[in-house]
Write a protein that holds these residues in place. Structure first.
Motif, PDB file in Angstrom:
ATOM      1  N   ARG A 185       0.838  -1.205   0.000  1.00  0.00           N
ATOM      2  CA  ARG A 185       0.000   0.000   0.000  1.00  0.00           C
ATOM      3  C   ARG A 185       0.871   1.252   0.000  1.00  0.00           C
ATOM      4  O   ARG A 185       0.596   2.211  -0.734  1.00  0.00           O
ATOM      5  N   TYR A 186       1.917   1.248   0.821  1.00  0.00           N
ATOM      6  CA  TYR A 186       2.815   2.401   0.889  1.00  0.00           C
ATOM      7  C   TYR A 186       3.497   2.642  -0.456  1.00  0.00           C
ATOM      8  O   TYR A 186       3.536   3.775  -0.948  1.00  0.00           O
ATOM      9  N   LEU A 187       4.028   1.589  -1.070  1.00  0.00           N
ATOM     10  CA  LEU A 187       4.748   1.733  -2.337  1.00  0.00           C
ATOM     11  C   LEU A 187       3.811   2.196  -3.457  1.00  0.00           C
ATOM     12  O   LEU A 187       4.167   3.060  -4.264  1.00  0.00           O
ATOM     13  N   VAL A 188       2.615   1.628  -3.498  1.00  0.00           N
ATOM     14  CA  VAL A 188       1.641   2.019  -4.526  1.00  0.00           C
ATOM     15  C   VAL A 188       1.232   3.478  -4.338  1.00  0.00           C
ATOM     16  O   VAL A 188       1.117   4.236  -5.308  1.00  0.00           O
ATOM     17  N   SER A 189       1.009   3.879  -3.083  1.00  0.00           N
ATOM     18  CA  SER A 189       0.603   5.268  -2.818  1.00  0.00           C
ATOM     19  C   SER A 189       1.709   6.255  -3.166  1.00  0.00           C
ATOM     20  O   SER A 189       1.440   7.408  -3.501  1.00  0.00           O
ATOM     21  N   GLN A 190       2.961   5.816  -3.093  1.00  0.00           N
ATOM     22  CA  GLN A 190       4.074   6.671  -3.516  1.00  0.00           C
ATOM     23  C   GLN A 190       4.024   6.902  -5.024  1.00  0.00           C
ATOM     24  O   GLN A 190       4.389   7.975  -5.514  1.00  0.00           O
TER      25      GLN A 190
END
Length: 240
Positions: A17-22
Motif C-alpha cells: 500500500r505504501y509503495l503504490v501510494s508513492q
C-alpha cells in the motif's frame, strides 16, 4: 484510480500500500485479508486493479483472480506474492504483471506505469458509443436510451436511474454493473454511490470540508458529492 490489495499478511499489505501510494498518491486503496472478505466487497465496489496474493488460506489466488475477471472483465489483475511457481498460470488468466516479495519500489513503479498506460489505451480504443439498456418496470421490460440517463445512484440495495425528463427507475442491480456497462458511454463514477453522465455536467462547486460537488442539467437543485480520490481524474476529463 481504485485499487484493491488482497493478502492475508498485514505487513505485506501495508508495505505494498505504501509503495503504490508513492506512485499514485490520489489512488483509493482498499485492503482485504481474505478471499471471502474481498468477494463481499466486490458485490458493492468496483476496482481498476487488484493486487492478489497466491496463498489466501481458503482460496488460491489464481482461482479468485479468475472469479474477478469473470465478474469484472475490465479489472486488471496483478499478482503480488512470494511464490514464483504460478507465473505461467497467472498470465494464462490474463494478469497484467507478477510481483515477487519482498517488494521493490522501482519494480512497483514500473508496474504502475504499465497499468496507467494500459488504462489509457483502453479508454482511447473503447470510444464513447451511445448505447441502450433494458430496465424492469414490473409490468414489462423497457429499453432506455443511455443518452437520456442523467445519473444513477445507489438506494439501499438497489439503484435509482434518474432520467432527463425527471422520471426514475428503481432496479435491483449493482452500481458496479452499470459502471462496467456504461464506461464507454461517457459515464463516470464520481462517488462510490453515484454514476453520472458527463454530458449533463454544468459545474463543479466547492462544498463543505473543502470537498467538491457537481451540478447536473435537469437536476440543478441537487449537489452530488465527488469522492476525494476522484476529483483529479474528474477534472482531467474536462481539461483534455
Amino acid at each position: 484510480m481504485r485499487i484493491a490489495i488482497v493478502d492475508d499478511e498485514r505487513p505485506a499489505r501495508s508495505e505494498l500500500r505504501y509503495l503504490v501510494s508513492q506512485c499514485e498518491p490520489d489512488a483509493e486503496i482498499t485492503e482485504a485479508e481474505s478471499s471471502d472478505e474481498f468477494l463481499k466487497l466486490l458485490k458493492t465496489d468496483t476496482f481498476d486493479v487488484c493486487f492478489v496474493d497466491i496463498n489466501l488460506g481458503g482460496m488460491n489466488g489464481t482461482t479468485m483472480a479468475s472469479m474477478i475477471k469473470k465478474q469484472c472483465p475490465d479489472t486488471q489483475i496483478i499478482f503480488a506474492t512470494a511464490f514464483q511457481d504460478y507465473a505461467v498460470k497467472a498470465f494464462e488468466i490474463g494478469a497484467l504483471d507478477y510481483l515477487l516479495k519482498p517488494f521493490d519500489y522501482e519494480r512497483v513503479r514500473k508496474t504502475m506505469e504499465r497499468l496507467k498506460e494500459q488504462m489509457k489505451e483502453k479508454r482511447v480504443s473503447s470510444g464513447y458509443d451511445i448505447n441502450k439498456i433494458m430496465v424492469n418496470t414490473g409490468a414489462s421490460f423497457q429499453v432506455l436510451d443511455v443518452a437520456k440517463i442523467v445519473y444513477i445512484e445507489t438506494e439501499k440495495r438497489s439503484c435509482k436511474i434518474h432520467m432527463a425528463d425527471g422520471s426514475f427507475y428503481m432496479q435491483n442491480e449493482s452500481l458496479n454493473n452499470y459502471e462496467q456497462h456504461l464506461k464507454k458511454c461517457r459515464f463516470f463514477r464520481i462517488h462510490k454511490s453515484i454514476l453520472i453522465n458527463l454530458d449533463y455536467v454544468l459545474e463543479m462547486q466547492v462544498s463543505y470540508n473543502n470537498g467538491y460537488s457537481v451540478k447536473l442539467k435537469h437536476y440543478e437543485s441537487e449537489s452530488l458529492p465527488i469522492g476525494r480520490s476522484q476529483i483529479r481524474e474528474f477534472r482531467q476529463i474536462f481539461e483534455k
